[in-house]
Design a protein around this motif. Structure first.
Motif, PDB file in Angstrom:
ATOM      1  N   PHE A 112      -6.161  -5.553  -1.202  1.00 58.61           N
ATOM      2  CA  PHE A 112      -6.085  -4.125  -1.516  1.00 58.61           C
ATOM      3  C   PHE A 112      -5.089  -3.441  -0.589  1.00 58.61           C
ATOM      4  N   SER A 113      -4.342  -2.504  -1.156  1.00 57.85           N
ATOM      5  CA  SER A 113      -3.354  -1.758  -0.368  1.00 57.85           C
ATOM      6  C   SER A 113      -4.050  -0.756   0.546  1.00 57.85           C
ATOM      7  N   LYS A 117      -7.643   1.331  -0.030  1.00 59.81           N
ATOM      8  CA  LYS A 117      -8.739   1.286   0.955  1.00 59.81           C
ATOM      9  C   LYS A 117      -9.024   2.641   1.595  1.00 59.81           C
ATOM     10  N   SER A 118      -8.065   3.566   1.506  1.00 57.80           N
ATOM     11  CA  SER A 118      -8.159   4.816   2.268  1.00 57.80           C
ATOM     12  C   SER A 118      -9.379   5.668   1.916  1.00 57.80           C
ATOM     13  N   PRO A 132     -13.015  -1.783  -2.370  1.00 61.28           N
ATOM     14  CA  PRO A 132     -12.576  -0.956  -3.500  1.00 61.28           C
ATOM     15  C   PRO A 132     -12.789  -1.653  -4.837  1.00 61.28           C
ATOM     16  N   MET A 133     -13.181  -0.873  -5.839  1.00 58.25           N
ATOM     17  CA  MET A 133     -13.384  -1.430  -7.170  1.00 58.25           C
ATOM     18  C   MET A 133     -12.412  -0.839  -8.188  1.00 58.25           C
ATOM     19  N   ALA A 134     -12.408   0.502  -8.320  1.00 57.76           N
ATOM     20  CA  ALA A 134     -11.605   1.066  -9.405  1.00 57.76           C
ATOM     21  C   ALA A 134     -11.328   2.541  -9.199  1.00 57.76           C
ATOM     22  N   SER A 340      -7.021  -3.373  -7.030  1.00 62.23           N
ATOM     23  CA  SER A 340      -6.546  -4.553  -6.312  1.00 62.23           C
ATOM     24  C   SER A 340      -5.061  -4.782  -6.550  1.00 62.23           C
ATOM     25  N   ASN A 341      -4.488  -5.683  -5.765  1.00 62.37           N
ATOM     26  CA  ASN A 341      -3.075  -6.034  -5.912  1.00 62.37           C
ATOM     27  C   ASN A 341      -2.840  -7.041  -7.030  1.00 62.37           C
ATOM     28  N   HIS A 342      -3.903  -7.527  -7.649  1.00 60.13           N
ATOM     29  CA  HIS A 342      -3.766  -8.499  -8.734  1.00 60.13           C
ATOM     30  C   HIS A 342      -3.190  -7.828  -9.979  1.00 60.13           C
ATOM     31  N   ASP A 343      -2.394  -8.568 -10.710  1.00 62.48           N
ATOM     32  CA  ASP A 343      -1.831  -8.068 -11.964  1.00 62.48           C
ATOM     33  C   ASP A 343      -2.895  -8.214 -13.047  1.00 62.48           C
TER      34      ASP A 343
END
Length: 416
Positions: A112-113, A117-118, A132-134, A340-343
């Motif tokens: 997660f960026s 996360k902020s 983080p979820m969404a 997430s950073n996943h595509d």
């Protein structure tokens, strides 16, 4: 013989002990009570298939009651192992009170960026306490059949929006918009913080309010209440007593043409509505204006610091950081967009419509969620009441701005 029997007995006790230790059940606390079957039928089975020694129970509360119910359980020591986290101040308060564990070292966090996360970190970003979820995106969902019947185009400006509402009202076959004020939070969430970013220019205004450079009495903060004051005549008879589930039912039964929405409605609406649906973003004030959307870091999952099943809980949280979870969650719950950073490829056309606005508009989050709701009076909760008052016409937009500003200035130093 005695030694053999003893060895077998010890082996048996070890096996039994291992079996007993493996029988871990995790309980998840959440305010999302409308996606229970999706957790039970899709998300949890996927996790349990990979982790057969860990069972998961999803036990939601009603959205409006969640904070009070959760705090009561935490104080009583009866809360579940995993805590669904609201963004920013509400969860930060739980962490500061010692109720949420620091998850900074979990492997899953690396996916997660810092922006993602902020919403679930301490102000200095030293500790991350929820995975983080969404995010969810705000806008309006509409009945395509109703629009086609009435020859309506998707409104892009505020003038076009109110012209469409007037056409629907005059026709009389549909309630123009399905939203009530009984539960209050919808008026602020799907009302004020839906249309507001186009007035205060998203992050520019939100951050200026936090810095004390803008005030809630400024025109860009008062104007959304003036717009909401026009909504009342389009919400149908008895909207004052209409609950959130009432509004959902009115729209999905085809009785209303437009629903002020968050993308979180997509799953339920797909299951219940038998007509084609589309979505349009909050209308701008004038054609050609930059558009702003509330693309709100909405939901995460933390660990109860008092959980007796910490290792199993961490296993679940780390799984949430995988591409498998991101894909399952985004497609099982279209309208909840992965952080997430996943595509992640999304299959639902309505979800695709919402997320496409990220490429057209500037993104922001709800104005009240970070910093400004840490004191008393709580600005988020005060905005609920103010948005209802605006819609009902019981107070003027100017008076509401003054009341909110006075409340914020009473405890927040940069606004004094």
């Amino acid at each position: 013989m005695t030694r053999k029997i003893l060895s077998l007995a010890l082996l048996g006790s070890t096996i039994l002990g291992g079996a007993a230790a493996a029988e871990v059940t995790l309980t998840i606390e959440s305010w999302r009570n409308d996606d229970l079957t999706l957790w039970q039928d899709t998300i949890i089975p996927a996790f349990e298939a990979a982790n057969p020694d860990i069972k998961v129970k999803f036990t939601p509360s009603a959205p409006a009651e969640y904070n009070a119910v959760l705090n009561s359980k935490l104080d009583a020591g009866s809360a579940g192992d995993l805590i669904t986290c609201r963004p920013f101040d509400a969860s930060l308060a739980l962490y500061d009170a010692g109720h949420l564990a620091d998850l900074s070292d979990l492997d899953g966090m690396s996916n997660f960026s810092s922006v993602a996360k902020s919403a679930w970190q301490t102000d200095d970003a030293a500790a991350s306490f929820c995975m983080p979820m969404a995010s969810v995106i705000h806008g309006f969902i509409y009945n395509k059949d109703a629009f086609a019947e009435l020859g309506l185009e998707i409104p892009e400006t505020e003038a076009e929006f109110f012209a469409a509402l007037e056409t629907i009202k005059e026709d009389g076959n549909y309630i123009p918009m399905a939203m009530g004020t009984n539960d209050q939070w919808e008026a602020a969430t799907m009302g004020y913080n839906n249309i507001g970013p186009n007035y205060w220019k998203g992050e520019e205004g939100r951050l200026a309010l936090i810095a004390g450079d803008q005030k809630l009495t400024d025109p860009q903060w008062v104007a959304p209440y003036e717009a909401l004051a026009k909504w009342g005549e389009y919400l149908g008879d008895g909207y004052e007593a209409q609950t959130y589930p009432d509004s959902q039912n009115i729209f999905t039964l085809g009785r209303a043409a437009i629903y002020p929405a968050g993308s979180w409605e997509i799953t339920g609406f797909n299951a219940q509505a038998d007509f084609a649906m589309g979505a349009f973003k909050p209308p701008v004030q004038a054609s050609g204006d930059t558009c702003y959307i509330s693309d709100h870091t909405d939901i995460a999952l933390g660990m109860n610091a008092a959980s007796p099943n910490a290792e199993a809980a961490k296993t679940f949280l780390n799984w949430m950081g995988t591409s498998e979870f991101a894909s399952i969650y985004a497609n099982a719950l279209p309208g909840f967009f992965s952080l997430s950073n996943h595509d992640v490829a999304m299959e639902d056309p309505l979800a695709q419509e919402f997320v496409s606005w990220r490429g057209e508009c500037e993104s922001t989050i709800r104005s009240t969620y970070q910093v400004l709701s840490r004191g008393t009076p709580n600005l988020e909760n005060e905005t609920w009441g103010a948005s209802v008052a605006a819609i009902k016409g019981s107070k003027s937009a100017t008076d509401l701005g003054m009341e909110l500003q006075d409340g914020l200035a009473s405890w927040y130093a940069p606004q004094k």
